[in-house]
Design a protein around this motif. Structure first.
Motif, PDB file in Angstrom:
ATOM      1  N   SER A 151     -30.844  97.337 -24.003  1.00 19.03           N
ATOM      2  CA  SER A 151     -30.052  98.397 -24.624  1.00 19.03           C
ATOM      3  C   SER A 151     -30.843  99.043 -25.761  1.00 19.03           C
ATOM      4  CB  SER A 151     -28.748  97.812 -25.181  1.00 19.03           C
ATOM      5  OG  SER A 151     -28.038  98.768 -25.932  1.00 19.03           O
ATOM      6  N   ASP A 152     -30.619 100.340 -25.957  1.00 16.75           N
ATOM      7  CA  ASP A 152     -31.269 101.013 -27.086  1.00 16.75           C
ATOM      8  C   ASP A 152     -30.283 101.314 -28.204  1.00 16.75           C
ATOM      9  OD1 ASP A 152     -29.848 102.903 -25.742  1.00 16.75           O
ATOM     10  OD2 ASP A 152     -31.449 104.398 -25.640  1.00 16.75           O
ATOM     11  N   ILE A 153     -29.169 100.573 -28.205  1.00 15.65           N
ATOM     12  CA  ILE A 153     -28.197 100.714 -29.300  1.00 15.65           C
ATOM     13  C   ILE A 153     -28.826 100.172 -30.578  1.00 15.65           C
ATOM     14  CG2 ILE A 153     -27.014  98.466 -29.178  1.00 15.65           C
ATOM     15  CD1 ILE A 153     -24.356 100.125 -29.299  1.00 15.65           C
ATOM     16  N   GLN A 154     -28.462 100.776 -31.703  1.00 15.32           N
ATOM     17  CA  GLN A 154     -29.046 100.391 -32.993  1.00 15.32           C
ATOM     18  C   GLN A 154     -28.018  99.688 -33.876  1.00 15.32           C
ATOM     19  OE1 GLN A 154     -31.906 100.103 -34.212  1.00 15.32           O
ATOM     20  NE2 GLN A 154     -33.206 101.235 -32.779  1.00 15.32           N
ATOM     21  N   VAL A 155     -28.541  99.065 -34.951  1.00 15.94           N
ATOM     22  CA  VAL A 155     -27.700  98.253 -35.826  1.00 15.94           C
ATOM     23  C   VAL A 155     -28.020  98.545 -37.287  1.00 15.94           C
ATOM     24  CG1 VAL A 155     -27.061  95.901 -36.499  1.00 15.94           C
ATOM     25  CG2 VAL A 155     -27.673  96.398 -34.134  1.00 15.94           C
ATOM     26  N   GLY A 156     -26.976  98.538 -38.103  1.00 15.50           N
ATOM     27  CA  GLY A 156     -27.138  98.560 -39.550  1.00 15.50           C
ATOM     28  C   GLY A 156     -26.251  97.472 -40.129  1.00 15.50           C
ATOM     29  N   LEU A 157     -26.796  96.621 -40.990  1.00 15.86           N
ATOM     30  CA  LEU A 157     -26.009  95.518 -41.568  1.00 15.86           C
ATOM     31  C   LEU A 157     -26.349  95.355 -43.038  1.00 15.86           C
ATOM     32  CD1 LEU A 157     -25.333  91.984 -40.131  1.00 15.86           C
ATOM     33  CD2 LEU A 157     -26.352  92.196 -42.400  1.00 15.86           C
ATOM     34  N   ILE A 158     -25.315  95.159 -43.834  1.00 13.60           N
ATOM     35  CA  ILE A 158     -25.466  94.853 -45.253  1.00 13.60           C
ATOM     36  C   ILE A 158     -24.562  93.677 -45.589  1.00 13.60           C
ATOM     37  CG2 ILE A 158     -24.917  95.604 -47.602  1.00 13.60           C
ATOM     38  CD1 ILE A 158     -27.337  96.978 -46.838  1.00 13.60           C
ATOM     39  N   ALA A 159     -25.109  92.691 -46.289  1.00 14.23           N
ATOM     40  CA  ALA A 159     -24.296  91.590 -46.810  1.00 14.23           C
ATOM     41  C   ALA A 159     -24.449  91.574 -48.323  1.00 14.23           C
ATOM     42  CB  ALA A 159     -24.730  90.262 -46.212  1.00 14.23           C
TER      43      ALA A 159
ATOM     44  N   VAL B 205     -21.063  95.891 -40.737  1.00 12.84           N
ATOM     45  CA  VAL B 205     -21.922  96.049 -39.562  1.00 12.84           C
ATOM     46  C   VAL B 205     -21.566  97.349 -38.862  1.00 12.84           C
ATOM     47  CG1 VAL B 205     -22.687  95.061 -37.368  1.00 12.84           C
ATOM     48  CG2 VAL B 205     -22.043  93.547 -39.263  1.00 12.84           C
ATOM     49  N   TRP B 206     -22.582  98.136 -38.575  1.00 16.09           N
ATOM     50  CA  TRP B 206     -22.422  99.346 -37.761  1.00 16.09           C
ATOM     51  C   TRP B 206     -23.325  99.251 -36.547  1.00 16.09           C
ATOM     52  CZ3 TRP B 206     -26.506 102.411 -36.322  1.00 16.09           C
ATOM     53  CH2 TRP B 206     -26.184 103.563 -35.579  1.00 16.09           C
ATOM     54  N   THR B 207     -22.831  99.668 -35.412  1.00 14.44           N
ATOM     55  CA  THR B 207     -23.666  99.785 -34.220  1.00 14.44           C
ATOM     56  C   THR B 207     -23.403 101.138 -33.569  1.00 14.44           C
ATOM     57  OG1 THR B 207     -22.009  98.704 -32.814  1.00 14.44           O
ATOM     58  CG2 THR B 207     -23.728  97.300 -33.755  1.00 14.44           C
ATOM     59  N   GLY B 208     -24.426 101.676 -32.979  1.00  9.44           N
ATOM     60  CA  GLY B 208     -24.317 102.980 -32.325  1.00  9.44           C
ATOM     61  C   GLY B 208     -25.692 103.463 -31.903  1.00  9.44           C
ATOM     62  N   TYR B 209     -25.738 104.683 -31.382  1.00 11.98           N
ATOM     63  CA  TYR B 209     -27.001 105.262 -30.938  1.00 11.98           C
ATOM     64  C   TYR B 209     -27.496 106.278 -31.961  1.00 11.98           C
ATOM     65  CZ  TYR B 209     -25.683 103.166 -26.479  1.00 11.98           C
ATOM     66  OH  TYR B 209     -25.319 102.269 -25.505  1.00 11.98           O
ATOM     67  N   ASP B 210     -28.813 106.309 -32.144  1.00 16.12           N
ATOM     68  CA  ASP B 210     -29.385 107.226 -33.128  1.00 16.12           C
ATOM     69  C   ASP B 210     -29.083 108.679 -32.807  1.00 16.12           C
ATOM     70  OD1 ASP B 210     -30.433 105.320 -34.812  1.00 16.12           O
ATOM     71  OD2 ASP B 210     -32.389 105.264 -33.831  1.00 16.12           O
ATOM     72  N   ASN B 211     -29.038 109.007 -31.532  1.00 15.47           N
ATOM     73  CA  ASN B 211     -28.799 110.404 -31.161  1.00 15.47           C
ATOM     74  C   ASN B 211     -27.321 110.770 -31.131  1.00 15.47           C
ATOM     75  OD1 ASN B 211     -27.950 109.049 -28.890  1.00 15.47           O
ATOM     76  ND2 ASN B 211     -29.586 109.781 -27.548  1.00 15.47           N
ATOM     77  N   GLY B 212     -26.463 109.816 -31.521  1.00 16.68           N
ATOM     78  CA  GLY B 212     -25.039 110.100 -31.609  1.00 16.68           C
ATOM     79  C   GLY B 212     -24.323 110.200 -30.282  1.00 16.68           C
ATOM     80  N   ARG B 213     -24.949 109.704 -29.231  1.00 17.53           N
ATOM     81  CA  ARG B 213     -24.267 109.805 -27.935  1.00 17.53           C
ATOM     82  C   ARG B 213     -23.103 108.822 -27.856  1.00 17.53           C
ATOM     83  NH1 ARG B 213     -28.763 106.654 -25.568  1.00 17.53           N
ATOM     84  NH2 ARG B 213     -27.885 104.908 -24.373  1.00 17.53           N
ATOM     85  N   THR B 214     -22.184 109.100 -26.933  1.00 17.48           N
ATOM     86  CA  THR B 214     -20.963 108.308 -26.792  1.00 17.48           C
ATOM     87  C   THR B 214     -21.269 106.878 -26.386  1.00 17.48           C
ATOM     88  OG1 THR B 214     -19.710 110.278 -26.176  1.00 17.48           O
ATOM     89  CG2 THR B 214     -18.754 108.151 -25.573  1.00 17.48           C
ATOM     90  N   ILE B 215     -20.571 105.933 -27.028  1.00 19.59           N
ATOM     91  CA  ILE B 215     -20.665 104.524 -26.632  1.00 19.59           C
ATOM     92  C   ILE B 215     -19.711 104.319 -25.466  1.00 19.59           C
ATOM     93  CG2 ILE B 215     -20.373 102.132 -27.357  1.00 19.59           C
ATOM     94  CD1 ILE B 215     -20.818 103.030 -30.228  1.00 19.59           C
TER      95      ILE B 215
ATOM     96  N   ILE C 139     -18.299  98.752 -22.420  1.00 18.88           N
ATOM     97  CA  ILE C 139     -17.389  97.886 -23.167  1.00 18.88           C
ATOM     98  C   ILE C 139     -18.167  96.908 -24.027  1.00 18.88           C
ATOM     99  CG2 ILE C 139     -15.591  96.122 -22.982  1.00 18.88           C
ATOM    100  CD1 ILE C 139     -14.646  98.907 -22.273  1.00 18.88           C
ATOM    101  N   SER C 140     -19.261  96.357 -23.486  1.00 18.37           N
ATOM    102  CA  SER C 140     -20.058  95.394 -24.237  1.00 18.37           C
ATOM    103  C   SER C 140     -20.660  96.020 -25.493  1.00 18.37           C
ATOM    104  CB  SER C 140     -21.175  94.828 -23.357  1.00 18.37           C
ATOM    105  OG  SER C 140     -22.028  95.877 -22.896  1.00 18.37           O
ATOM    106  N   ASP C 141     -21.051  97.297 -25.406  1.00 16.06           N
ATOM    107  CA  ASP C 141     -21.628  97.976 -26.562  1.00 16.06           C
ATOM    108  C   ASP C 141     -20.596  98.169 -27.670  1.00 16.06           C
ATOM    109  OD1 ASP C 141     -23.952  98.069 -25.168  1.00 16.06           O
ATOM    110  OD2 ASP C 141     -24.013 100.240 -24.903  1.00 16.06           O
ATOM    111  N   LYS C 142     -19.321  98.257 -27.289  1.00 18.51           N
ATOM    112  CA  LYS C 142     -18.263  98.462 -28.267  1.00 18.51           C
ATOM    113  C   LYS C 142     -17.890  97.173 -29.004  1.00 18.51           C
ATOM    114  CE  LYS C 142     -16.200 102.321 -25.699  1.00 18.51           C
ATOM    115  NZ  LYS C 142     -15.005 102.823 -24.997  1.00 18.51           N
TER     116      LYS C 142
END
Length: 691
Positions: free
Chosen positions: A323-331, A577-587, A590-593
């Protein structure tokens, strides 16, 4: 004959007198010249002693996680942090009269000149430690008269303005030991894997011999020549009285283990965090690039290495590699604002763009806790009811309209409480609340929570349509977690310059910006997303991960077509935690969500493992009562489900639930309501006719 002799004598006296006068004049000129040089050197003042030094970045436990340099490893240490053996060895071999002369050893210079004349070649050096230090600091190593004169002048300036200890310290911290190691600390770590303070006599005597010719006398280049040079140094130390004959003999026989490796050559720990630290040094502390990279800074950060590792491992184990989905996480620590872990993307080498602090994405329903906190301030309670049904809102005299939709277009088609609306993430309830409070209320509230991103005053703002950063949302939730005290994300605890002087230290000044009682009420409401007692027309949004939790958490998930969020906290830790695609395409998958929720819960469980399961403590001004989750009224023994719920004192419900009282005909109040019995319209019906 006598006359001629007298004439010759007079001529000799005349020439001798002229010679003496010329000598005196020359001597006077030389003295004046020297006085002029010394005066000029004094007027110029002390020369700068700054040299490029490696900047080191430390985790919160003191572990080095990052280093910046220009190919030259330099770590400045004070003279008292250097092994006395190395100090004595350097003086013995380089400048045994160091403490007696004023920069130039004239006896040694004379001896070197005679030796060179005798050999008809350059065979012996006469540079003192002060001269070598001047050369290391300011000059190239070319053999020209101009360089030698400059070296002499800088030597005079050093001796006039600095103590012998300062000069010796500077020399030992700047001299080259080969393989990119400048100074005794870098050399000691490279050759022996230890700090300069821990060098033995054998190690120090070998290290002191390397600067004469690193490519010749380094033990990595030739152990035989290194040993020969070591023997010369030990003999010199004996003559100087800084090493006994027995100690020198034992040092000569000692077997040495040569490491030959810099301790932090490849540093890949938390690269996104390190980038963020450098940006903070530049923009928050206003340090220039050269100072940041080569200023010899020691930057002590808030990073928790264990939590960082947990975050990275959790992300890697859960997300499909294809998958090319991306992640941003802050603790973050909610009490101090200290950032404990950060993920800015799945692969720093592929993309250094930091999605945790740079990306602006729609937060979806994670904006609702901020909205409902504002509602609590305006008199709402967890039991406040509104109708959940498909609703169209009209604006500008019916010229524009807006119809929010719930997930899968499911609605209660009945009144629901605010606690349940939050737990199942009812969008209609949120928009009604937002419009009732006024569209500017949420904008102002978001700013109070520390969100700097621009908020649009539109009906859909309640559903998180204005973009924010992950770090902003983690910080906002920290205010709820800590009882309403203002914090801001801190990555740097302290910065020291190359001298060890503290040039920056973070401050934690608690400032109450939220009501503690309402912050706690909001927190307790946010535990509802994991509590099946709040199931209604839809299940609570945290039901899929509740089984993995071993302690109490408050949180909220959120989603848009292109963004998936999960933010939550315990009293000790907040993570977003945020996950999504850099180009803003629709998720679409189901697993990606589900990635955001699963990463969040697994990270929180691993990060807090081994700590006590501390629960949220109710502050003064709150009261807890059992209510029926369906209507928010006080629960009775007849209620099949009852949930302990907190309220600000004085706002708790006073009416008991009668929905489950059975009449003689076998029916109950709830059944009668469904059959058409109408309750009196609540207060907000007059203001919000669409409810």
């Amino acid at each position: 004959m006598e006359i001629v002799t007298n004439q010759r004598f007079r001529k000799t006296v005349k020439y001798l007198r002229a010679l003496i006068i010329m000598g005196l004049i020359a001597f006077s000129i030389m003295v004046l010249f020297l006085i002029g040089i010394i005066t000029y050197a004094k007027i110029l003042g002390p020369p700068l002693l700054t040299v490029p030094q490696s900047t080191l970045i430390y985790a919160d436990d003191g572990t080095i996680i990052g280093e910046s340099h220009s190919g030259q490893k330099r770590y400045w240490v004070n003279l008292d942090e250097i092994s006395p053996y190395l100090v004595d060895a350097a003086i013995a071999i380089e400048d045994r009269n160091f403490y007696e002369h004023h920069g130039f050893d004239y006896k040694r210079i004379g001896g070197a000149v005679l030796a060179d004349i005798k050999a008809m070649a350059k065979v012996q050096g006469a540079s003192t430690i002060s001269q070598q230090y001047a050369r290391n600091l300011y000059l190239e190593h070319d053999k020209t008269w101009k360089r030698k004169l400059n070296e002499a002048f800088y030597t005079i300036r050093l001796e006039l303005n600095y103590s012998k200890e300062e000069i010796l310290e500077g020399y030992l911290n700047t001299i080259y030991y080969g393989y990119g190691a400048y100074g005794v600390q870098a050399a000691s770590q490279f050759y022996f894997g230890k700090d300069a303070s821990g060098l033995t006599l054998a190690e120090a005597s070998m290290l002191a011999g390397i600067p004469k010719g690193p490519s010749i006398y380094s033990p990595l280049a030739s152990m035989e020549k290194a040993r020969q040079r070591q023997q010369i140094i030990l003999t010199a130390m004996e003559k100087n009285g800084t090493a006994s004959k027995e100690d020198a003999a034992q040092a000569e026989k000692e077997e040495l283990t040569i490491i030959g490796k810099h301790p932090h050559n490849m540093l890949v720990t938390a690269p996104y965090f390190q980038d963020a630290v450098r940006q903070a040094l530049k923009y928050d502390l206003q340090l220039d690039e050269r100072t940041i990279e080569l200023g010899g800074l020691k930057v002590y950060t808030t990073l928790d290495l264990r939590q960082q590792e947990m975050a990275e491992k959790t992300m890697a184990s859960l997300i499909d590699k294809e998958s090319d989905i991306q992640v941003g996480l802050i603790a973050m620590d909610p009490k101090t604002g200290h950032v404990k872990a950060m993920i800015g993307g799945r692969d720093y080498e592929e993309s250094p763009f930091n999605r945790a602090i740079q990306a602006v994405r729609q937060p979806g329903s994670t904006m609702k806790p901020l909205l409902y906190y504002a509602a609590l301030e305006q008199g709402f309670t967890p039991s406040t009811e509104m109708r959940s049904e498909e609703t169209t809102f009209f604006f500008d005299d019916h010229r524009t309209q807006y119809t929010p939709h719930n997930f899968n277009n499911k609605y209660a088609n009945d009144d629901i409480t605010m606690a349940q609306a939050l737990a199942v993430s009812d969008n209609v309830y949120a928009v009604k609340t937002h419009l009732f409070l006024g569209e500017d209320t949420l904008v102002k509230t978001a700013k109070r929570f520390g969100i700097q991103s621009k908020m649009e005053q539109v009906p859909s703002l309640a559903l998180g349509t204005s973009g924010v950063k992950v770090i902003e949302m983690a910080n906002a939730y920290s205010l709820l977690a800590n009882g309403g005290k203002k914090v801001h994300p801190i990555m740097i605890k302290r910065v020291e310059n190359h001298k060890g002087e503290v040039i920056y230290e973070s401050e934690n000044k608690p400032e109450a910006v939220l009501r503690p009682d309402l912050a706690f009420v909001m927190t307790h409401m946010m535990t509802g997303m994991f509590d099946k007692k709040l199931n209604g027309y839809a299940t609570v949004t945290g039901s899929t991960i509740a089984g993995e939790m071993t302690r109490t958490y408050a949180g909220k998930s959120g989603s848009t077509n292109s963004d998936s969020w999960m933010i939550g906290y315990s009293p000790r830790l907040v993570s977003a935690v945020w996950t999504g695609y850099d180009n803003g395409r629709t998720i679409e998958l189901i697993s990606d969500k589900t990635y955001a929720k699963n990463i969040w819960v697994q990270f929180m469980e691993k990060a807090l493992a081994g700590t006590s399961a501390k629960s949220f403590k109710a502050p003064k001004g709150t009261i807890g009562v059992y209510v029926n989750p369906e209507n928010g009224k006080l629960a009775t023994d007849d209620c099949p489900v009852k949930r302990f719920t907190y309220f600000a004192k004085g706002t708790e419900p006073t009416e008991y639930c009668t929905d489950h009282l059975t009449d003689e005909d076998g029916s109950n109040a709830k059944t009668k309501k469904k059959n058409g019995d109408k309750q009196q319209n609540p207060w907000y019906k007059k203001i919000l006719p669409w409810t």
